[in-house]
Design an enzyme around this catalytic site. Structure first.
Site, PDB file in Angstrom:
ATOM      1  N   THR A  24     -35.519  13.069 -24.601  1.00  0.00           N
ATOM      2  CA  THR A  24     -35.563  14.249 -23.725  1.00  0.00           C
ATOM      3  C   THR A  24     -36.072  15.475 -24.451  1.00  0.00           C
ATOM      4  O   THR A  24     -36.693  16.351 -23.843  1.00  0.00           O
ATOM      5  CB  THR A  24     -34.149  14.510 -23.171  1.00  0.00           C
ATOM      6  OG1 THR A  24     -33.788  13.411 -22.365  1.00  0.00           O
ATOM      7  CG2 THR A  24     -34.079  15.783 -22.348  1.00  0.00           C
ATOM      8  N   TYR A  38     -36.443  13.766 -14.916  1.00  0.00           N
ATOM      9  CA  TYR A  38     -37.657  14.126 -15.657  1.00  0.00           C
ATOM     10  C   TYR A  38     -38.162  12.890 -16.391  1.00  0.00           C
ATOM     11  O   TYR A  38     -37.534  11.828 -16.356  1.00  0.00           O
ATOM     12  CB  TYR A  38     -37.326  15.247 -16.650  1.00  0.00           C
ATOM     13  CG  TYR A  38     -36.185  14.861 -17.561  1.00  0.00           C
ATOM     14  CD1 TYR A  38     -34.869  15.144 -17.223  1.00  0.00           C
ATOM     15  CD2 TYR A  38     -36.424  14.150 -18.729  1.00  0.00           C
ATOM     16  CE1 TYR A  38     -33.819  14.750 -18.027  1.00  0.00           C
ATOM     17  CE2 TYR A  38     -35.379  13.749 -19.539  1.00  0.00           C
ATOM     18  CZ  TYR A  38     -34.073  14.050 -19.186  1.00  0.00           C
ATOM     19  OH  TYR A  38     -33.047  13.637 -19.982  1.00  0.00           O
ATOM     20  N   SER A  71     -34.893   6.529 -25.710  1.00  0.00           N
ATOM     21  CA  SER A  71     -34.127   5.841 -26.754  1.00  0.00           C
ATOM     22  C   SER A  71     -33.342   4.636 -26.246  1.00  0.00           C
ATOM     23  O   SER A  71     -32.830   3.858 -27.052  1.00  0.00           O
ATOM     24  CB  SER A  71     -33.208   6.817 -27.489  1.00  0.00           C
ATOM     25  OG  SER A  71     -32.069   7.131 -26.728  1.00  0.00           O
ATOM     26  N   THR A 104     -31.135  10.961 -26.731  1.00  0.00           N
ATOM     27  CA  THR A 104     -29.710  11.064 -27.037  1.00  0.00           C
ATOM     28  C   THR A 104     -28.909   9.801 -26.690  1.00  0.00           C
ATOM     29  O   THR A 104     -27.796   9.643 -27.183  1.00  0.00           O
ATOM     30  CB  THR A 104     -29.087  12.268 -26.303  1.00  0.00           C
ATOM     31  OG1 THR A 104     -29.396  12.156 -24.924  1.00  0.00           O
ATOM     32  CG2 THR A 104     -29.609  13.568 -26.859  1.00  0.00           C
ATOM     33  N   ASP A 105     -29.481   8.935 -25.862  1.00  0.00           N
ATOM     34  CA  ASP A 105     -28.686   7.778 -25.409  1.00  0.00           C
ATOM     35  C   ASP A 105     -28.254   6.875 -26.556  1.00  0.00           C
ATOM     36  O   ASP A 105     -27.158   6.314 -26.531  1.00  0.00           O
ATOM     37  CB  ASP A 105     -29.473   6.953 -24.388  1.00  0.00           C
ATOM     38  CG  ASP A 105     -29.648   7.682 -23.066  1.00  0.00           C
ATOM     39  OD1 ASP A 105     -29.054   8.762 -22.888  1.00  0.00           O
ATOM     40  OD2 ASP A 105     -30.382   7.169 -22.205  1.00  0.00           O
ATOM     41  N   LYS A 177     -21.963   9.952 -27.956  1.00  0.00           N
ATOM     42  CA  LYS A 177     -22.264  10.665 -26.719  1.00  0.00           C
ATOM     43  C   LYS A 177     -21.068  10.479 -25.791  1.00  0.00           C
ATOM     44  O   LYS A 177     -20.638   9.352 -25.552  1.00  0.00           O
ATOM     45  CB  LYS A 177     -23.533  10.084 -26.093  1.00  0.00           C
ATOM     46  CG  LYS A 177     -24.087  10.916 -24.967  1.00  0.00           C
ATOM     47  CD  LYS A 177     -25.444  10.383 -24.475  1.00  0.00           C
ATOM     48  CE  LYS A 177     -26.140  11.439 -23.651  1.00  0.00           C
ATOM     49  NZ  LYS A 177     -27.466  10.981 -23.176  1.00  0.00           N
ATOM     50  N   GLU A 298      -3.199  -7.152 -31.954  1.00  0.00           N
ATOM     51  CA  GLU A 298      -3.256  -7.815 -30.650  1.00  0.00           C
ATOM     52  C   GLU A 298      -3.750  -9.259 -30.731  1.00  0.00           C
ATOM     53  O   GLU A 298      -3.798  -9.958 -29.724  1.00  0.00           O
ATOM     54  CB  GLU A 298      -4.150  -7.013 -29.697  1.00  0.00           C
ATOM     55  CG  GLU A 298      -3.492  -5.767 -29.130  1.00  0.00           C
ATOM     56  CD  GLU A 298      -2.398  -6.082 -28.113  1.00  0.00           C
ATOM     57  OE1 GLU A 298      -2.383  -7.200 -27.563  1.00  0.00           O
ATOM     58  OE2 GLU A 298      -1.558  -5.196 -27.890  1.00  0.00           O
TER      59      GLU A 298
HETATM   60  N1  LIG Z   1     -31.010  13.276 -23.159  1.00  0.00           N
HETATM   61  C1  LIG Z   1     -31.755  12.259 -23.553  1.00  0.00           C
HETATM   62  O1  LIG Z   1     -32.389  12.299 -24.602  1.00  0.00           O
HETATM   63  C2  LIG Z   1     -31.757  11.036 -22.691  1.00  0.00           C
HETATM   64  C3  LIG Z   1     -33.166  10.599 -22.347  1.00  0.00           C
HETATM   65  C4  LIG Z   1     -33.440   9.150 -22.598  1.00  0.00           C
HETATM   66  N2  LIG Z   1     -32.641   8.284 -21.775  1.00  0.00           N
HETATM   67  C5  LIG Z   1     -33.344   8.831 -24.078  1.00  0.00           C
HETATM   68  O2  LIG Z   1     -32.307   8.539 -24.584  1.00  0.00           O
HETATM   69  O3  LIG Z   1     -34.359   8.920 -24.718  1.00  0.00           O
END
Ligand SMILES: NC(=O)CC[C@H](N)C(=O)O
Length: 341
Positions: A24, A38, A71, A104-105, A177, A298
């Site tokens: 992103t 987007y 990602s 970020t994923d 995350k 467990e």
């Molecule tokens: N906020 C993000 O970066 C998510 C965008 C995308 N799904 C990725 O991980 O690249």
């Protein structure tokens, strides 16, 4: 060897290389209010750098486009390529630190992989954004600026791979995350963040006691693939289907994302046990997201010959198990690694 310390001691600005991989932070939306829906991975590294002229005040920055992907498409092969590039660059005396721009994923997975295989004490910072570059109050530019500040800072040397987002510095091992869309999504569980970036400088308060980078036994320099390790997720009413399918598909290791303290449902335990008898290494993790999975708690891990993930979440346990399997199949050794890294 020149490093950021000598860059500062020599009174010169640090040399920071930005390796761009997509996400992103490089995303574009149809309008300035488009913050979902987007397209990720559109803007090239040169434009990412141009968008933040302030970078010139804190570092000599150069950029390389390593990948241009969202990602969720990050693969083991991407990781090996990225890690080798990072190690090559950090071996150069005139490179003081590296910033990796990333979706970020899976930022937490890439960061932890690098934390285990980068062979340098120089700073490596992984950074992303939650809003695309075209959005009002896009978080990418300030996150990139902060990441470059940290990557060029002597205070970040020897702290392992860091994730810098939302003015916070987190250790790769512990960060996750935690929110699907908000800019404050990255949290280091109860173990805590390492510090902040405030007033144009990083402020560190703690470090992880777990070994990383130059102190690990992992070496990817001659690897072109990683052993197949998959994750089987547990929930009420789960059966053995996923475990059996993953083993049939060739998994050499399985992470069981159990409930609670890594509990094994009666319908799953025999499938995992049968897999272990075939030589598959089983790691009990938890879907909870906080806390230790206790050995012989467990489940009787000694009897089942299983490994526990300690505090690693399932996706990070998968990374450590893949790397562990490049060294050994001995479950005692692998358990030692889970208590070391
Ligand atoms: N906020 C993000 O970066 C998510 C965008 C995308 N799904 C990725 O991980 O690249």
């Amino acid at each position: 060897m020149l490093c950021a310390a000598t860059a500062h001691a020599a009174g010169r600005m640090p040399n920071v290389v930005i390796l761009a991989t997509g996400g992103t932070i490089a995303g574009t939306g149809a309008t300035s209010t488009t913050t979902v829906g987007y397209t990720a991975a559109k803007v090239g590294v040169d434009d990412l750098i141009k968008a933040v002229p302030e970078l010139k005040q804190v570092a000599h920055v150069t950029g390389e486009q390593v990948f241009q992907i969202a990602s969720e498409n990050m693969s083991n092969e991407h990781w090996l390529t990225l890690a080798k590039r990072v190690n090559t660059l950090l071996a150069k005396p005139d490179v003081d630190g590296i910033v990796i721009t990333h979706g970020t994923d899976t930022i937490e997975e890439t960061a932890y992989f690098l934390d285990l295989v980068v062979k340098s004490k120089k700073p490596v910072v992984v950074v992303g954004a939650m809003r695309p570059s075209t959005a009002i109050s896009a978080d990418g530019p300030i996150n990139l600026y902060n990441a470059v500040l940290v990557a060029g800072s002597q205070d970040a040397i020897g702290k392992g791979v860091l994730v810098v987002m939302n003015d916070q510095i987190n250790a790769a091992r512990d960060v996750s995350k935690t929110n699907t869309t908000t800019t404050d999504t990255f949290k280091s569980t109860e173990l805590g963040l390492l510090g902040y970036v405030v007033g144009n400088q990083p402020h560190f308060y703690r470090v992880s006691t777990r070994k990383h980078t130059v102190d690990t036994e992992f070496d990817v320099s001659n690897l072109n693939a990683l052993p197949q390790v998959d994750i089987a997720y547990t929930y009420a009413n789960v059966g053995p289907t996923a475990v059996n399918a993953l083993v049939a598909a060739g998994a050499k290791g399985l992470i069981h994302a159990g409930v609670g303290d890594g509990s094994l449902p009666n319908k799953v335990r025999p499938a995992l046990s049968a897999a272990r008898e075939k030589g598959v290494v089983i790691v009990r993790a938890s879907r909870v997201g906080q806390g230790i999975v206790a050995r012989n708690g467990e489940a009787n891990d000694d009897q089942l010959d299983f490994v526990v993930a300690d505090t690693l979440n399932p996706q990070k346990a998968r990374i450590l198990l893949m790397l562990a399997l490049t060294r050994t199949n001995d479950t005692k050794e692998i358990q030692r690694m889970f208590y070391t890294y």
